[in-house]
Each structure stands twice: as C-alpha cells, then as structure tokens.
Design a protein around this motif. Sequence first.
Motif, PDB file in Angstrom:
ATOM      1  N   PRO A 153      26.933  -6.352  21.919  1.00 33.47           N
ATOM      2  CA  PRO A 153      27.080  -6.958  23.248  1.00 33.47           C
ATOM      3  C   PRO A 153      25.849  -6.756  24.121  1.00 33.47           C
ATOM      4  CG  PRO A 153      28.082  -4.791  23.266  1.00 33.47           C
ATOM      5  CD  PRO A 153      27.464  -4.958  21.899  1.00 33.47           C
ATOM      6  N   LEU A 154      24.679  -6.992  23.572  1.00 32.67           N
ATOM      7  CA  LEU A 154      23.423  -6.712  24.257  1.00 32.67           C
ATOM      8  C   LEU A 154      22.989  -7.897  25.112  1.00 32.67           C
ATOM      9  CD1 LEU A 154      21.504  -4.892  21.359  1.00 32.67           C
ATOM     10  CD2 LEU A 154      23.308  -4.037  22.859  1.00 32.67           C
ATOM     11  N   SER A 155      21.727  -7.882  25.502  1.00 32.05           N
ATOM     12  CA  SER A 155      21.131  -8.961  26.277  1.00 32.05           C
ATOM     13  C   SER A 155      19.650  -9.020  25.929  1.00 32.05           C
ATOM     14  CB  SER A 155      21.309  -8.719  27.789  1.00 32.05           C
ATOM     15  OG  SER A 155      20.469  -7.650  28.225  1.00 32.05           O
ATOM     16  N   SER A 156      18.916  -9.867  26.611  1.00 34.69           N
ATOM     17  CA  SER A 156      17.479 -10.005  26.354  1.00 34.69           C
ATOM     18  C   SER A 156      16.720  -8.707  26.568  1.00 34.69           C
ATOM     19  CB  SER A 156      16.900 -11.103  27.243  1.00 34.69           C
ATOM     20  OG  SER A 156      17.172 -10.838  28.612  1.00 34.69           O
ATOM     21  N   PHE A 157      17.290  -7.762  27.311  1.00 32.73           N
ATOM     22  CA  PHE A 157      16.641  -6.478  27.544  1.00 32.73           C
ATOM     23  C   PHE A 157      16.371  -5.751  26.225  1.00 32.73           C
ATOM     24  CE2 PHE A 157      16.678  -1.997  29.231  1.00 32.73           C
ATOM     25  CZ  PHE A 157      15.593  -2.126  30.101  1.00 32.73           C
ATOM     26  N   GLN A 158      17.101  -6.105  25.180  1.00 30.24           N
ATOM     27  CA  GLN A 158      16.868  -5.547  23.846  1.00 30.24           C
ATOM     28  C   GLN A 158      15.419  -5.711  23.407  1.00 30.24           C
ATOM     29  OE1 GLN A 158      19.054  -7.603  20.765  1.00 30.24           O
ATOM     30  NE2 GLN A 158      18.047  -6.511  19.111  1.00 30.24           N
ATOM     31  N   ALA A 169      12.899 -14.930  26.438  1.00 26.21           N
ATOM     32  CA  ALA A 169      14.071 -14.149  25.994  1.00 26.21           C
ATOM     33  C   ALA A 169      15.256 -14.492  26.880  1.00 26.21           C
ATOM     34  CB  ALA A 169      13.768 -12.658  26.040  1.00 26.21           C
ATOM     35  N   PRO A 170      16.151 -15.362  26.422  1.00 26.04           N
ATOM     36  CA  PRO A 170      17.340 -15.711  27.211  1.00 26.04           C
ATOM     37  C   PRO A 170      18.495 -14.768  26.937  1.00 26.04           C
ATOM     38  CG  PRO A 170      17.236 -17.098  25.272  1.00 26.04           C
ATOM     39  CD  PRO A 170      16.039 -16.180  25.198  1.00 26.04           C
ATOM     40  N   ASP A 171      19.416 -14.713  27.888  1.00 24.81           N
ATOM     41  CA  ASP A 171      20.715 -14.069  27.669  1.00 24.81           C
ATOM     42  C   ASP A 171      21.679 -15.137  27.161  1.00 24.81           C
ATOM     43  OD1 ASP A 171      19.651 -11.733  28.660  1.00 24.81           O
ATOM     44  OD2 ASP A 171      20.700 -11.846  30.595  1.00 24.81           O
ATOM     45  N   PHE A 172      22.402 -14.828  26.104  1.00 27.10           N
ATOM     46  CA  PHE A 172      23.350 -15.788  25.560  1.00 27.10           C
ATOM     47  C   PHE A 172      24.476 -16.085  26.547  1.00 27.10           C
ATOM     48  CE2 PHE A 172      22.195 -14.658  20.968  1.00 27.10           C
ATOM     49  CZ  PHE A 172      21.582 -15.876  20.749  1.00 27.10           C
ATOM     50  N   LEU A 173      25.105 -17.221  26.348  1.00 29.23           N
ATOM     51  CA  LEU A 173      26.313 -17.566  27.091  1.00 29.23           C
ATOM     52  C   LEU A 173      27.358 -16.473  26.863  1.00 29.23           C
ATOM     53  CD1 LEU A 173      26.481 -21.308  25.968  1.00 29.23           C
ATOM     54  CD2 LEU A 173      25.902 -20.527  28.282  1.00 29.23           C
ATOM     55  N   GLY A 199      31.932 -23.223  26.271  1.00 27.25           N
ATOM     56  CA  GLY A 199      32.239 -22.237  25.260  1.00 27.25           C
ATOM     57  C   GLY A 199      31.100 -21.258  25.057  1.00 27.25           C
ATOM     58  N   VAL A 200      31.387 -20.211  24.288  1.00 27.13           N
ATOM     59  CA  VAL A 200      30.376 -19.175  24.047  1.00 27.13           C
ATOM     60  C   VAL A 200      30.214 -18.903  22.549  1.00 27.13           C
ATOM     61  CG1 VAL A 200      30.731 -18.085  26.288  1.00 27.13           C
ATOM     62  CG2 VAL A 200      32.096 -17.316  24.337  1.00 27.13           C
ATOM     63  N   ALA A 201      30.677 -19.805  21.697  1.00 25.58           N
ATOM     64  CA  ALA A 201      30.583 -19.650  20.257  1.00 25.58           C
ATOM     65  C   ALA A 201      29.151 -19.903  19.784  1.00 25.58           C
ATOM     66  CB  ALA A 201      31.541 -20.607  19.565  1.00 25.58           C
ATOM     67  N   PRO A 202      28.825 -19.517  18.554  1.00 31.84           N
ATOM     68  CA  PRO A 202      27.469 -19.752  18.050  1.00 31.84           C
ATOM     69  C   PRO A 202      26.992 -21.190  18.184  1.00 31.84           C
ATOM     70  CG  PRO A 202      28.605 -18.229  16.602  1.00 31.84           C
ATOM     71  CD  PRO A 202      29.622 -18.692  17.620  1.00 31.84           C
ATOM     72  N   GLU A 256      23.027 -11.642  31.990  1.00 35.86           N
ATOM     73  CA  GLU A 256      23.092 -12.173  33.351  1.00 35.86           C
ATOM     74  C   GLU A 256      23.262 -13.688  33.403  1.00 35.86           C
ATOM     75  OE1 GLU A 256      23.212 -10.378  35.992  1.00 35.86           O
ATOM     76  OE2 GLU A 256      22.594  -8.395  35.283  1.00 35.86           O
ATOM     77  N   THR A 257      23.448 -14.341  32.256  1.00 35.32           N
ATOM     78  CA  THR A 257      23.648 -15.788  32.253  1.00 35.32           C
ATOM     79  C   THR A 257      24.958 -16.155  32.952  1.00 35.32           C
ATOM     80  OG1 THR A 257      22.278 -16.358  30.350  1.00 35.32           O
ATOM     81  CG2 THR A 257      24.223 -17.721  30.704  1.00 35.32           C
ATOM     82  N   GLU A 258      24.903 -17.194  33.764  1.00 35.06           N
ATOM     83  CA  GLU A 258      26.060 -17.689  34.502  1.00 35.06           C
ATOM     84  C   GLU A 258      26.610 -18.920  33.768  1.00 35.06           C
ATOM     85  OE1 GLU A 258      24.221 -18.518  38.223  1.00 35.06           O
ATOM     86  OE2 GLU A 258      23.804 -16.401  38.657  1.00 35.06           O
TER      87      GLU A 258
END
Length: 330
Positions: A79-84, A100-104, A116-119, A108-110
């Motif tokens: 459950p990470l983010s772009s900070f990785q 480096a985006p944050d996934f849906l 949806g948030v699936a692959p 911090e992505t809105e």
Amino acid sequence: MLRRDFLAIAGAALAAGAMPKALAHTRDATTAAAQTGSGHPFDIVAFRAARRHVRTAMGNIACVEHGRGDAALFLHGFPLSSFQWRGAIERLSPYRRCIAPDFLGLGETEVAEGEGVAPNDQVAMLIALLDALGVPAVDVVASDSGGAVAQLLLVRHPQRVRSLLLANCDTETDYPVQALQPVISLAKEGKFVDRWLAPWHADKTLARSAYGIGGLCYVDPAHPTDDAIDAYLAPLLSSPRRKALANAYAIALEPNPLAGVEHGLRQRRAPVRIVWGMADDIFSPKAADYLHRTVGNSRGVRELAGRKLFWPEELPDVIAEEARLLWGVG
C-alpha cells in the motif's frame, strides 16, 4: 493489529546491448547488511514540494516530477505511494525526467467519483496522465502491483514503453499470490485498512517490527522510516472514502488482469531487465525466471541475495545502476 492476526497472515505469506538468455542470470552478493547507498534522497518536505496534481478524467493524479530529458515512469507497490522511489529519482534525475504518480486509491491521488482502482483502471490513468503531460514514451521502472500494471502497459500500449525495469512483482502464472488472500478477505469485509494499516500508522515501531510491514517486506530495520509510514498510510486513513478506496484496491487484486498476457509479452521488443530480491516471502523467485523466459527482449535477471519485496526503497543505488545500464546512459 493483534499479534495473532499478523502471525496468521505471515503464515499465509510463507505458504545495454542484448544479452543471450543462456548467460543472463547474475547473482548479487548483496546481503541483509548491505548499505542503502551514498546519495541523499528526498526528504518528505522536498518530496511534497515537488508534488503536483494533474487533472484527468479519472481524478487529480498526484505526481512528482524531477529531472530533465526523456521521461521515466516509476510505478509503486501496495500500500505504498510514489514516495517509494525518492532515492532512485534523486539518483536518476540527471539522466531522465522522472515522473512518479500515485496510483488511483493510494497516496495523495484524488479519485473521481465512480472511477475504479483495478489494474486496468491504473493503465487507463497512466495513459491519460502521460497525454496530459505531453509525454509520448517512457522508460518504466516498476515493482509489486505496479509491476502488473507495467506489464499491461507494455502489452497494450507498446509504443509508449521504451524499456522496462521490473523488481519483485506479480506474474500471470502466480496471481494473486497466496499471501494476499487474508488481505483480500479482510478488504471484502471493509476491515483491512483498520485492522492492518491503522495500527502500523499509530505505532511505527510495530510497523517496523517482525509483526509489521517492515518485517514482512523489508530487511533494513530502519525501514520503513517514520516519514515513509506517514507518506504511505496517512492518506489512506484520512477519511471513510479513502479507507474504502484502499480496501477496493486490495479487492481489485483478486481477479487476474494478467490472464492471457503472456503472448503479448513475447511479442514485445522493448528491452526488459529483471532484478529480484531472493528472500521475498510474497513473490516467488521462480517468477523472475518466468518473466525472463517470457518477455520478448529480456536483458536478464539480477538476483539480490537476502532481499525482500520492497528492496527498491532500501537499495536505490541498485535501481539507479540497473536503470542506467538499461538506458545506456551515465
């Protein structure tokens, strides 16, 4: 999280020229005592200052950009983010425009209502993001669930992917991994975030312990840092909707989006390099061999002895070294 919960979960977890494939495997002497690198990665203040939100139909995508030139796209894990990727970006920004985006559903992505948030949704989001940024093609660096998204991106949008550097991640033949079953079950009950992530965020020593994400996914006892725990988990706990989205992300990992992807991977000619932490309790070392045999233009496998799933955060120098070799720069 209660100790018995984690023990049950851990038990499930345990249940740049072409390189000839015959010579492609290298075994690294990296051990649990290896140093994490000599550079100075972004701290959380600098990282947040570099972040902006890019408006797309899927939502406002949190995205960090650093560097200039051809673009490289960094896809994080769960459950990470772009900070990785802060350490790798620091080292690679002289050679690439690092994006480096944050996934849906994470970071911090809105996320827009109804998205949806699936692959598959993540792939659509990435194409929209690249279009919004005016980026025609990227060198992709990916790990964990981001690796599954990267494979889909390569197969469905080959013109957008110049190269792919893959760390420990999902594969078609091992999806979802057994270790995720307790996570998915709790998420279906709406309890994963509260039962797992909230205690880790509240007690960072617990998070780094043998009963937390640290013991499961990291080797260095200093990881994840306090800043990393805050960056990863605080957004997911910030509201009932964010908790629901994080649970939905976990649930969406159950159906296999990589089903049937092997043929496409074999057809693609973008160079692919694989670096694998061999002590990973979640993704099998056999998955690295599978990817090497399957992708159409493998540049081989580098095996990291004693390293677990989230080694890219601990060893940014390895990511930077492998990326430069793959890209033919530096």
